[in-house]
Design a protein around this motif. Structure first.
Motif, PDB file in Angstrom:
ATOM      1  N   MET A  43       0.842  -1.190   0.000  1.00  0.00           N
ATOM      2  CA  MET A  43       0.000   0.000   0.000  1.00  0.00           C
ATOM      3  C   MET A  43       0.880   1.244   0.000  1.00  0.00           C
ATOM      4  O   MET A  43       1.956   1.260   0.579  1.00  0.00           O
ATOM      5  N   ASP A  44       0.425   2.298  -0.630  1.00  0.00           N
ATOM      6  CA  ASP A  44       1.167   3.551  -0.499  1.00  0.00           C
ATOM      7  C   ASP A  44       0.225   4.638  -0.018  1.00  0.00           C
ATOM      8  O   ASP A  44      -0.935   4.385   0.311  1.00  0.00           O
ATOM      9  N   LYS A  45       0.749   5.822   0.010  1.00  0.00           N
ATOM     10  CA  LYS A  45      -0.025   6.915   0.609  1.00  0.00           C
ATOM     11  C   LYS A  45      -1.332   7.185  -0.131  1.00  0.00           C
ATOM     12  O   LYS A  45      -2.286   7.700   0.448  1.00  0.00           O
ATOM     13  N   LEU A  46      -1.398   6.785  -1.396  1.00  0.00           N
ATOM     14  CA  LEU A  46      -2.611   7.060  -2.181  1.00  0.00           C
ATOM     15  C   LEU A  46      -3.827   6.379  -1.584  1.00  0.00           C
ATOM     16  O   LEU A  46      -4.940   6.888  -1.662  1.00  0.00           O
ATOM     17  N   ASP A  47      -3.618   5.214  -0.939  1.00  0.00           N
ATOM     18  CA  ASP A  47      -4.760   4.538  -0.307  1.00  0.00           C
ATOM     19  C   ASP A  47      -5.309   5.375   0.833  1.00  0.00           C
ATOM     20  O   ASP A  47      -6.507   5.386   1.080  1.00  0.00           O
ATOM     21  N   ILE A  48      -4.433   6.073   1.524  1.00  0.00           N
ATOM     22  CA  ILE A  48      -4.899   6.953   2.602  1.00  0.00           C
ATOM     23  C   ILE A  48      -5.777   8.050   2.005  1.00  0.00           C
ATOM     24  O   ILE A  48      -6.827   8.389   2.540  1.00  0.00           O
ATOM     25  N   PHE A  49      -5.345   8.565   0.865  1.00  0.00           N
ATOM     26  CA  PHE A  49      -6.125   9.630   0.232  1.00  0.00           C
ATOM     27  C   PHE A  49      -7.504   9.096  -0.184  1.00  0.00           C
ATOM     28  O   PHE A  49      -8.483   9.819  -0.170  1.00  0.00           O
ATOM     29  N   ASN A  50      -7.565   7.811  -0.560  1.00  0.00           N
ATOM     30  CA  ASN A  50      -8.872   7.223  -0.919  1.00  0.00           C
ATOM     31  C   ASN A  50      -9.764   7.059   0.305  1.00  0.00           C
ATOM     32  O   ASN A  50     -10.963   7.302   0.238  1.00  0.00           O
ATOM     33  N   ILE A  79       9.362  -1.074   8.321  1.00  0.00           N
ATOM     34  CA  ILE A  79       9.402   0.327   7.900  1.00  0.00           C
ATOM     35  C   ILE A  79       8.802   0.504   6.486  1.00  0.00           C
ATOM     36  O   ILE A  79       8.205   1.533   6.174  1.00  0.00           O
ATOM     37  N   ASP A  80       8.916  -0.544   5.650  1.00  0.00           N
ATOM     38  CA  ASP A  80       8.322  -0.427   4.316  1.00  0.00           C
ATOM     39  C   ASP A  80       6.801  -0.533   4.341  1.00  0.00           C
ATOM     40  O   ASP A  80       6.139  -0.300   3.333  1.00  0.00           O
ATOM     41  N   ASN A  81       6.257  -0.894   5.500  1.00  0.00           N
ATOM     42  CA  ASN A  81       4.792  -0.899   5.666  1.00  0.00           C
ATOM     43  C   ASN A  81       4.323   0.341   6.418  1.00  0.00           C
ATOM     44  O   ASN A  81       3.263   0.323   7.051  1.00  0.00           O
ATOM     45  N   LEU A  82       5.119   1.392   6.353  1.00  0.00           N
ATOM     46  CA  LEU A  82       4.813   2.593   7.140  1.00  0.00           C
ATOM     47  C   LEU A  82       3.370   3.065   6.977  1.00  0.00           C
ATOM     48  O   LEU A  82       2.666   3.289   7.959  1.00  0.00           O
ATOM     49  N   TYR A  83       2.925   3.202   5.726  1.00  0.00           N
ATOM     50  CA  TYR A  83       1.590   3.796   5.530  1.00  0.00           C
ATOM     51  C   TYR A  83       0.467   2.893   6.015  1.00  0.00           C
ATOM     52  O   TYR A  83      -0.486   3.373   6.603  1.00  0.00           O
ATOM     53  N   LEU A  84       0.621   1.591   5.805  1.00  0.00           N
ATOM     54  CA  LEU A  84      -0.451   0.679   6.217  1.00  0.00           C
ATOM     55  C   LEU A  84      -0.417   0.416   7.728  1.00  0.00           C
ATOM     56  O   LEU A  84      -1.402   0.623   8.438  1.00  0.00           O
ATOM     57  N   HIS A  85       0.729  -0.003   8.243  1.00  0.00           N
ATOM     58  CA  HIS A  85       0.803  -0.482   9.626  1.00  0.00           C
ATOM     59  C   HIS A  85       0.899   0.649  10.646  1.00  0.00           C
ATOM     60  O   HIS A  85       0.647   0.424  11.828  1.00  0.00           O
ATOM     61  N   HIS A  86       1.297   1.803  10.223  1.00  0.00           N
ATOM     62  CA  HIS A  86       1.539   2.875  11.198  1.00  0.00           C
ATOM     63  C   HIS A  86       0.664   4.101  10.936  1.00  0.00           C
ATOM     64  O   HIS A  86      -0.052   4.542  11.836  1.00  0.00           O
ATOM     65  N   VAL A  87       0.690   4.609   9.703  1.00  0.00           N
ATOM     66  CA  VAL A  87      -0.085   5.828   9.429  1.00  0.00           C
ATOM     67  C   VAL A  87      -1.585   5.505   9.369  1.00  0.00           C
ATOM     68  O   VAL A  87      -2.386   6.085  10.108  1.00  0.00           O
ATOM     69  N   LEU A  88      -1.959   4.553   8.519  1.00  0.00           N
ATOM     70  CA  LEU A  88      -3.396   4.250   8.392  1.00  0.00           C
ATOM     71  C   LEU A  88      -3.943   3.664   9.696  1.00  0.00           C
ATOM     72  O   LEU A  88      -5.056   4.003  10.115  1.00  0.00           O
ATOM     73  N   HIS A  89      -3.166   2.819  10.357  1.00  0.00           N
ATOM     74  CA  HIS A  89      -3.619   2.257  11.640  1.00  0.00           C
ATOM     75  C   HIS A  89      -3.924   3.391  12.621  1.00  0.00           C
ATOM     76  O   HIS A  89      -4.968   3.408  13.282  1.00  0.00           O
ATOM     77  N   SER A  90      -3.035   4.367  12.706  1.00  0.00           N
ATOM     78  CA  SER A  90      -3.267   5.522  13.601  1.00  0.00           C
ATOM     79  C   SER A  90      -4.564   6.241  13.220  1.00  0.00           C
ATOM     80  O   SER A  90      -5.327   6.689  14.087  1.00  0.00           O
ATOM     81  N   LEU A  91      -4.803   6.330  11.914  1.00  0.00           N
ATOM     82  CA  LEU A  91      -5.976   7.081  11.434  1.00  0.00           C
ATOM     83  C   LEU A  91      -7.297   6.341  11.648  1.00  0.00           C
ATOM     84  O   LEU A  91      -8.368   6.920  11.429  1.00  0.00           O
ATOM     85  N   ALA A  92      -7.226   5.099  12.096  1.00  0.00           N
ATOM     86  CA  ALA A  92      -8.479   4.393  12.440  1.00  0.00           C
ATOM     87  C   ALA A  92      -9.230   5.198  13.498  1.00  0.00           C
ATOM     88  O   ALA A  92     -10.467   5.225  13.517  1.00  0.00           O
ATOM     89  N   ILE A  93      -8.494   5.888  14.354  1.00  0.00           N
ATOM     90  CA  ILE A  93      -9.141   6.713  15.390  1.00  0.00           C
ATOM     91  C   ILE A  93      -9.976   7.820  14.743  1.00  0.00           C
ATOM     92  O   ILE A  93     -11.060   8.152  15.227  1.00  0.00           O
TER      93      ILE A  93
END
Ligand SMILES: C[S@@+](CC[C@H](N)C(=O)[O-])C[C@H]1O[C@@H](n2cnc3c(N)ncnc32)[C@H](O)[C@@H]1O
Length: 212
Positions: free
Chosen positions: A1-8, A43-57
């Motif tokens: 996953m990359d940052k674009l999924d977060i934008f979606n 670290i290569d899963n930054l957006y999925l495991h760390h950024v998007l996980h945080s944004l679940a809140i």
């Protein structure tokens, strides 16, 4: 996953927010090489495991402007930094008992111009200020966290959701949540993020009555 999924998943992000999220990849790769805050394997899963996980809140509560939030045991800035990007009109304090980890959170926040965020080397037990919400991921069992943060929950309410604790957790939680069975709210992250990695992971919300 990359940052674009977060934008979606969050289609209303401003260009500034997109730029800030986009900058996290290079910044965390750079800082993680100097000070380990995310396992090297992950670290290569930054957006999925760390950024998007945080944004679940952010899928469970949309903090009103002016809301104050404490992130206890933030490590390199999770969930605090992604949430501070998402809610630029709220104020975030990130604390951790390990100073060098706080340095990573401070440097990343500074590099992306997060002016609603401060990070301190401090144990939760020592934090004296009051906040509307406390957030946390992977720090300690709920009963220990509740004991520490009750002193930090403000009496004044700014959100439809009463002030309290919002924690990201996975696995079997029955034992640690049993004392709060009547008031705790649990949301499956897989109900809004489709990646298989979120199976079994939850956002746990517990309203907290502040100390007198
Ligand atoms: C497994 S790491 C999680 C870091 C971050 N929340 C994340 O999800 O990436 C747990 C962190 O909690 C911090 N910690 C543990 N007990 C603490 C306490 N009493 N007060 C502040 N930080 C604490 C540790 O120093 C460590 O950085």
């Amino acid at each position: 996953m990359d940052k674009l999924d977060i934008f979606n998943y969050f289609p209303d992000l401003t260009p500034r927010q997109k730029e800030q999220f986009g900058a996290l990849d290079a910044l965390y790769h750079e800082w993680n090489a100097k000070i380990n805050v995310i396992s090297r394997k992950d670290i290569d899963n930054l957006y999925l495991h760390h950024v998007l996980h945080s944004l679940a809140i952010a899928k469970v509560v949309s903090f009103r402007p002016g809301t104050t939030i404490l992130d206890i045991g933030t490590g390199g800035g999770f969930p605090g930094i992604p949430l501070a990007i998402m809610f630029p009109e709220c104020r975030f304090r990130l604390i951790d008992s390990i100073g060098k980890k706080v340095r990573v959170a401070t440097e990343v926040a500074h590099a992306i111009g997060l002016d609603n965020t401060e990070a301190f080397h401090r144990r939760g037990e020592e934090e004296k200020d009051k906040f509307d919400f406390v957030v946390s991921r992977a720090v300690m069992p709920m009963p220990d966290l509740v004991k520490i943060v009750r002193k930090n929950i403000s009496k004044s309410q700014h959100n439809a959701l009463p002030n309290g604790l919002i924690v990201l957790k996975g696995g079997t939680l029955e034992d640690e949540l049993r004392p709060y069975a009547k008031i705790v709210e649990r949301t499956d992250i897989s109900s809004f993020f489709s990646d298989e990695w979120f199976q079994g992971k939850q956002v746990i919300y517990l309203p907290i009555t502040p100390n007198k």
